[in-house]
Write a protein that holds these residues in place. Structure first.
Motif, PDB file in Angstrom:
ATOM      1  N   LEU A 215      38.566 -73.765 -43.726  1.00 59.33           N
ATOM      2  CA  LEU A 215      37.897 -72.744 -44.531  1.00 59.33           C
ATOM      3  C   LEU A 215      37.875 -73.134 -46.001  1.00 59.33           C
ATOM      4  CD1 LEU A 215      36.643 -69.905 -44.757  1.00 59.33           C
ATOM      5  CD2 LEU A 215      38.972 -68.998 -44.973  1.00 59.33           C
ATOM      6  N   GLU A 216      38.992 -73.620 -46.500  1.00 57.72           N
ATOM      7  CA  GLU A 216      39.067 -74.041 -47.901  1.00 57.72           C
ATOM      8  C   GLU A 216      38.097 -75.189 -48.182  1.00 57.72           C
ATOM      9  OE1 GLU A 216      42.402 -76.140 -50.775  1.00 57.72           O
ATOM     10  OE2 GLU A 216      43.062 -74.554 -49.379  1.00 57.72           O
ATOM     11  N   LYS A 221      32.939 -77.012 -50.636  1.00 60.45           N
ATOM     12  CA  LYS A 221      31.649 -77.693 -50.487  1.00 60.45           C
ATOM     13  C   LYS A 221      30.493 -76.753 -50.829  1.00 60.45           C
ATOM     14  CE  LYS A 221      30.301 -78.708 -46.308  1.00 60.45           C
ATOM     15  NZ  LYS A 221      30.197 -79.384 -44.990  1.00 60.45           N
ATOM     16  N   LEU A 222      30.583 -75.515 -50.351  1.00 62.70           N
ATOM     17  CA  LEU A 222      29.534 -74.529 -50.602  1.00 62.70           C
ATOM     18  C   LEU A 222      29.384 -74.232 -52.088  1.00 62.70           C
ATOM     19  CD1 LEU A 222      27.558 -72.319 -49.448  1.00 62.70           C
ATOM     20  CD2 LEU A 222      29.526 -70.770 -49.503  1.00 62.70           C
ATOM     21  N   LEU A 223      30.498 -73.947 -52.750  1.00 61.00           N
ATOM     22  CA  LEU A 223      30.436 -73.573 -54.164  1.00 61.00           C
ATOM     23  C   LEU A 223      30.080 -74.768 -55.050  1.00 61.00           C
ATOM     24  CD1 LEU A 223      33.420 -71.081 -54.554  1.00 61.00           C
ATOM     25  CD2 LEU A 223      31.035 -70.624 -53.968  1.00 61.00           C
ATOM     26  N   LYS A 224      30.531 -75.951 -54.663  1.00 59.02           N
ATOM     27  CA  LYS A 224      30.180 -77.147 -55.427  1.00 59.02           C
ATOM     28  C   LYS A 224      28.671 -77.385 -55.378  1.00 59.02           C
ATOM     29  CE  LYS A 224      31.045 -82.120 -55.779  1.00 59.02           C
ATOM     30  NZ  LYS A 224      31.743 -83.291 -55.185  1.00 59.02           N
ATOM     31  N   GLY A 285      28.896 -69.721 -44.297  1.00 61.33           N
ATOM     32  CA  GLY A 285      29.834 -69.163 -43.337  1.00 61.33           C
ATOM     33  C   GLY A 285      31.222 -68.913 -43.902  1.00 61.33           C
ATOM     34  N   SER A 286      31.656 -69.753 -44.845  1.00 63.57           N
ATOM     35  CA  SER A 286      33.000 -69.566 -45.414  1.00 63.57           C
ATOM     36  C   SER A 286      33.109 -68.223 -46.123  1.00 63.57           C
ATOM     37  CB  SER A 286      33.329 -70.708 -46.380  1.00 63.57           C
ATOM     38  OG  SER A 286      32.331 -70.824 -47.385  1.00 63.57           O
ATOM     39  N   LEU A 287      32.057 -67.821 -46.845  1.00 66.35           N
ATOM     40  CA  LEU A 287      32.089 -66.527 -47.525  1.00 66.35           C
ATOM     41  C   LEU A 287      32.024 -65.374 -46.526  1.00 66.35           C
ATOM     42  CD1 LEU A 287      29.814 -67.065 -50.668  1.00 66.35           C
ATOM     43  CD2 LEU A 287      32.302 -66.849 -50.570  1.00 66.35           C
TER      44      LEU A 287
END
Length: 323
Positions: A215-216, A221-224, A285-287
């Motif tokens: 998840l981390e 990756k998503l926020l970057k 998906g992580s969010l």
């Protein structure tokens, strides 16, 4: 789902209907955002670019002329897709489907390598190489004021043999006046499930169950990618996530979020779309694993964002600091 646009339907100073293909084509050239599937795009770019018209490609023993070729931003892949649109006043013949599929299939043939290479180069010249995947399939859409049942049946049959990323889309678009204003009605009725904003299929119900290390990694990756591709929207998202770093048990309302954005000098009038829309993207998906929310009765606007588990606060804090 359908959506409305209030816009001008004038062409050379004269109000027009769409009773000629040339009028529909002229209107789309003047208002390309009617084809947009997302309000989200990299900073400084727009969701739709018109590449050109009447592009030549070979179909067996003859040449074909496409009505419209354009770039449409897909936020799920952070790229622009190349689309071929076949325009009809009324699509009542299954030959319309065959015509479109012949273009889509032909552009992949070796005999059209030169045409495809030129098309991809023109796309890169418009938006830059990083936003174009030269190996991606070119998409196809049939656009008309209405479709016969036979045409829709043929599109469904055709799509049953195509991957999700290659399905043909039927776009219904027509103009109607109301209270001395012009409205354009747009609806993607076949090919892709659409959200209530007219955007691409959303993934709100797709909640992963990753272990914390995974998840981390996915959140980073998503926020970057968000920071690189859309710095302005990233700043809005960062302010939103900071709520849960400061107080893991908080509930964030749309009003609180917009006020905090304005306090930080960020746009506060997008109805929270830079957060709510982003949550529905495939790669977010992580969010969705970390956050939940409720819907207001009016237009299903998201309210009262909160963490599913307070332990996620530490992960968010760690990633924000890392970025």
């Amino acid at each position: 789902m359908a959506y409305l646009m209030r816009t001008s339907s004038s062409f050379l100073g004269e109000n027009i209907d769409f009773e000629r293909e040339s009028y529909l084509e002229g209107f789309i050239f003047g208002n390309p955002l009617v084809l947009a599937v997302s309000q989200d795009s990299p900073e400084g770019l727009v969701p739709v670019y018109i590449i050109g018209r009447q592009d030549m490609l070979r179909l067996k023993l003859r040449s074909g002329i496409t009505d419209l070729t354009c770039l449409i931003w897909d936020p799920n892949i952070n790229k622009y897709e190349i689309w071929i649109f076949e325009l009809k006043v009324y699509s009542n013949s299954t030959d319309n489907v065959k015509q479109l599929t012949s273009y889509i299939d032909a552009v992949e043939k070796d005999i059209n390598n030169e045409y495809r290479a030129d098309l991809i180069q023109r796309a890169k010249n418009m938006v830059g190489e990083k936003f174009i995947n030269p190996k991606a399939k070119i998409r196809g859409a049939l656009c008309a004021q209405s479709f016969s049942d036979e045409v829709l049946h043929d599109i469904l049959e055709e799509n049953s043999n195509r991957n999700e990323e290659e399905k043909i889309v039927a776009v219904k678009i027509f103009r109607f006046p109301a209270d001395n204003e012009n409205f354009i009605f747009v609806e993607r009725i076949v090919g892709e499930e659409k959200s209530t904003t007219g955007g691409p299929r959303n993934y709100y119900a797709d909640i992963p169950h990753w272990e914390l290390p995974k998840l981390e990694k996915e959140l980073y990756k998503l926020l970057k990618n968000r920071k690189i591709n859309n710095p302005g929207r990233f700043e809005q998202l960062k302010v939103f996530l900071q709520f849960f770093v400061d107080d893991p048990s908080c509930r964030v309302s749309q009003q609180e979020l917009r006020e905090k954005w304005e306090e930080k000098g960020l746009p506060g009038k997008d109805q929270g779309m830079s957060v709510s829309q982003f949550l529905g993207y495939k790669n977010s998906g992580s969010l969705r694993q970390m956050l939940t929310w409720t819907f207001t009765a009016y237009m299903d606007i998201k309210e009262d964002y909160r963490l599913r588990d307070s332990k996620y606060s530490e992960i968010i804090s760690k990633i924000l600091n890392k970025l």
